[in-house]
Design an enzyme around this catalytic site. Sequence first.
Site, PDB file in Angstrom:
ATOM      1  N   ASP A   1       0.834  -1.208   0.000  1.00 39.64           N
ATOM      2  CA  ASP A   1       0.000   0.000   0.000  1.00 39.64           C
ATOM      3  C   ASP A   1       0.869   1.258   0.000  1.00 39.64           C
ATOM      4  O   ASP A   1       1.685   1.457   0.885  1.00 39.64           O
ATOM      5  CB  ASP A   1      -0.840  -0.065   1.288  1.00 39.64           C
ATOM      6  CG  ASP A   1      -1.764   1.127   1.500  1.00 39.64           C
ATOM      7  OD1 ASP A   1      -1.911   1.950   0.577  1.00 39.64           O
ATOM      8  OD2 ASP A   1      -2.359   1.203   2.603  1.00 39.64           O
TER       9      ASP A   1
ATOM     10  N   HIS B   1      -4.306   4.439   6.450  1.00 40.82           N
ATOM     11  CA  HIS B   1      -3.144   3.973   5.681  1.00 40.82           C
ATOM     12  C   HIS B   1      -1.827   4.299   6.382  1.00 40.82           C
ATOM     13  O   HIS B   1      -1.694   5.326   7.040  1.00 40.82           O
ATOM     14  CB  HIS B   1      -3.151   4.608   4.292  1.00 40.82           C
ATOM     15  CG  HIS B   1      -4.341   4.224   3.479  1.00 40.82           C
ATOM     16  ND1 HIS B   1      -4.377   3.071   2.723  1.00 40.82           N
ATOM     17  CD2 HIS B   1      -5.545   4.813   3.317  1.00 40.82           C
ATOM     18  CE1 HIS B   1      -5.552   2.983   2.113  1.00 40.82           C
ATOM     19  NE2 HIS B   1      -6.290   4.028   2.465  1.00 40.82           N
TER      20      HIS B   1
END
Lengths: 554, 554
Positions: free
Chosen positions: A194, A367
Amino acid sequence: MTRGSSKLRVIPLGGLNEIGKNMTLIEYKNEIIVIDCGLSFPEDEMLGIDIVIPDITYLLKNKEKVKGIFITHGHEDHIGAIPYVLKKLNVPIYATKLSLGLIEVKLKEHKFNNAQLIKVDAGQKISFNNMEIEFIRVNHSIPDACSIAVTTDIGTIFHTGDFKIDYTPIDEDVMDFHRIAEIGKKGVLLMMADSTNVERNGSTMSERTVGDTLDKIFMNAQGRIIIATFASNIHRVQQIINSAQKYNRKVAVSGRSMVNVVNVATDLGYLTMPDDILIDLNEIKNYKDNEIVIVTTGSQGEPMSALSRMASSEHKKMEIIPGDLVVISAHPIPGNEKTVSRVINQLFEKGADVIYDDLADVHVSGHACKEELKLMHRLVKPKYFVPVHGEFRHLKQHGELAVSLGMPEENVFIMSSGSVLELDRNSAKIVGTVPSGRILVDGLGVGDVGNIVLRDRKHLSEDGLMVVVVTISKEDGKVLAGPDIISRGFVYVRESEDLIEKAKLVVKEALSQCEQKQIREWAQLKSTIKDELKNYLYEKTKRNPMILPIIMEV
Amino acid sequence: MTRGSSKLRVIPLGGLNEIGKNMTLIEYKNEIIVIDCGLSFPEDEMLGIDIVIPDITYLLKNKEKVKGIFITHGHEDHIGAIPYVLKKLNVPIYATKLSLGLIEVKLKEHKFNNAQLIKVDAGQKISFNNMEIEFIRVNHSIPDACSIAVTTDIGTIFHTGDFKIDYTPIDEDVMDFHRIAEIGKKGVLLMMADSTNVERNGSTMSERTVGDTLDKIFMNAQGRIIIATFASNIHRVQQIINSAQKYNRKVAVSGRSMVNVVNVATDLGYLTMPDDILIDLNEIKNYKDNEIVIVTTGSQGEPMSALSRMASSEHKKMEIIPGDLVVISAHPIPGNEKTVSRVINQLFEKGADVIYDDLADVHVSGHACKEELKLMHRLVKPKYFVPVHGEFRHLKQHGELAVSLGMPEENVFIMSSGSVLELDRNSAKIVGTVPSGRILVDGLGVGDVGNIVLRDRKHLSEDGLMVVVVTISKEDGKVLAGPDIISRGFVYVRESEDLIEKAKLVVKEALSQCEQKQIREWAQLKSTIKDELKNYLYEKTKRNPMILPIIMEV
């Protein structure tokens, strides 16, 4: 030895150089597995488009190889394309409990009844002939998120999925550092990770910090509290419920997706609360203002969302009143800044107080920031690295981060959706591409709107159109009726009658020129009308409406 | 005593509840002065619109009273509407030297030659019968910015204009604290103050801090440096030139407005540099990469700007090459985040390194944050306060800031554009409204595009259109030709021939129904065609194209 390529192939079909529609294929020998199956939301220039899904041509060509779709977590950009893909390729879906619950809701809406949904737990492994897939617990802005490790006899691929590192998650279900360390120690051939927050220094704060802010807000609030957040952020909703309980408020839920998610999450045990704390939105009038909190969708200012409808007095069941405190517990996704701001303005105008990201810590990201990414890189210590889930800027900088941690530059691959990475034990290279791209969904149409249609919509949106109709005689080409002119989106007709009348003269003139030159082919007639009219209108208005000449013959 | 109202009236015609098109009228007795005359850029839903200007109906009605337009500084949102306004009302423009230079460029582009441009200096006063107008130096992201004080026998109105407090401005031309303090001490009836950054705590950094960052960037750069910033940010450009000089680089300028502003600013003495440092963009090939810096427009990712054209390989004179360092020395204006991000991605893809706001201190705002606003409030200590230049959220919070400093709540007026505040020595109240609003400029048309046209453009942009043409007989209403169907922006026609053919059948059916029922009025024929077709298309596609039935009679 089974037939098929003996190399391990990794093919991202979405999520690279873009935010959304995440989908990655892993192919080895005669088997393909798919990691995630997401949608993305249309870019500004995709006028009228509802959603965008990946192109699965390659999967359809290799139908018999596809073993299943493995879902890292239940966000739209990871599960949203499932109904569309299953209609063409009904393979098993493997996902953790909550993700599966959300997928079921989605399939029900699409009236798709014969999906093969297989529940897996974090820590579980699924084996095929040549691959073993393992789900590993990580933290994210939705519960039950996992990384996925795919082990083959050539090596292991570790896909982080979306993740953050939260040492104190709300559900106490901490990322499985030990298993990730173990996998890393055994050796990982390739990591895909990610990249969303790679530009941010430091670490993402724990979801718990939002709970502290909410508690303070609840402590001081005198009137109703209305909190907008992402429906899928169940931990956020849990914390709202916790604060509500602490400060003796009932919780009403507003917005279709919020209602859906709260129901699924409660049924599956992801939300815990006292029996009587949830009330129907219709019941709020039975309580004092300081006994109410309303959890709603609309944190992105989406025009049809519950919060937007409250702000613009179009909500059927409630309206904003002075003294209301609205908390927007989310950060605008890039592109949504102005719609969010518009809602904030409307709420203030109605006399509400509004608390949002700029003013208080009412949101944390899901995130990993730089320091968290570094931990993941250190734990997994892969031989090769492909940054995923990000625009080019994110992928590039994530690659640089890997190099800063000691990875040789040539072991980092900045890939595009559709490109094919081929690996064996000691090498990796990009060997080609497969069909990939954006399939546009507009209403019931999947893929029937392409560049030409979009170009026309853009043209129409900027300058409108002018339709010119003439009926001519089959026999001698004489004009029998018209030219009639109809315009839309060009000028306000009533105030521009003169312009329209003159435009008719221009067309008449063009037609009589054609007659003199004995031009009878429709194509040429039409292009003459178009050119003359275009020049005239541009000179008079500096605008270029779409001109549609239509000739009828009787 | 001259005729006219003996009350002092303040009428903002723009800049309240919006960002841009700043314009405020001050009316006393038989005199009106106008402070600023700006444009705003279209909102997303204003499809095809170029710019937006204020409605000056009230000024035109009171032509003979208007003494002049007083400009606080030379930004588009303060001067951009001047050419449009002067065409209808050619009154004198009072402005400081640089603002006037920029206005002249603008008027030349509009071929407006008979403007009355009057240069004033900070500190200067202009007197009319009943008002005295004083320009007072402040700092902002453009040089030569001023506050404006209007003194009448009822009291003084202090309009801050856009400002920040910079104790170390690049031109050493510090805000005139002493004069502001003096005016404040004498007593100010009403202050109007910039609200843009009221949501930000602390203070805006000095422009000089950007110079330090730029110096570091120049020190380390190996290849070309390309810096995008606002053309009007002349201090930024000065600092780029300073760093270029220090590190022996030549400076080339790219982008029409950058070239214009650099020329004007150099001519007027606002930019100082060695004679030979500026080179033409065509000459950059004669220098080594590390001897070049290019200053360009495009810091907002505007699609037609020089930087965007470089990023997409459409710039005629140069292209981005690996090793280039691009610095985006600006923050995206809300709404531009995605276009800026797109340019950043393209630059990275071309192999450039890109430095932007998120990664380094390459930009500071031109607007006062909370602590600076507090200083202004303390110095001016007005009796009444109207927050200006901001959306409602900003105005509201600026009002709260004033109250937090001790102002009675009832002395704060959160106004809208068009509302009229009437003051005498001891009271102030909103007494009514005058015409105000958004005049849309599209090409040469000023105000000829309104809500109906925009609604049609939106409809067309989302679902496209379908034109249905039928020629019928004048005598018996029988169909002589058609129905023909032409669609644009709806479906990709070649792949949807079947749908179009079926649509024709639907129209035929509708027409024959009308025939049976002996319906001959066009309006009814058209609405029958429209309804039937609409239902059919929606059922088949879940889309709602605009349907235009046209009937020709011969």
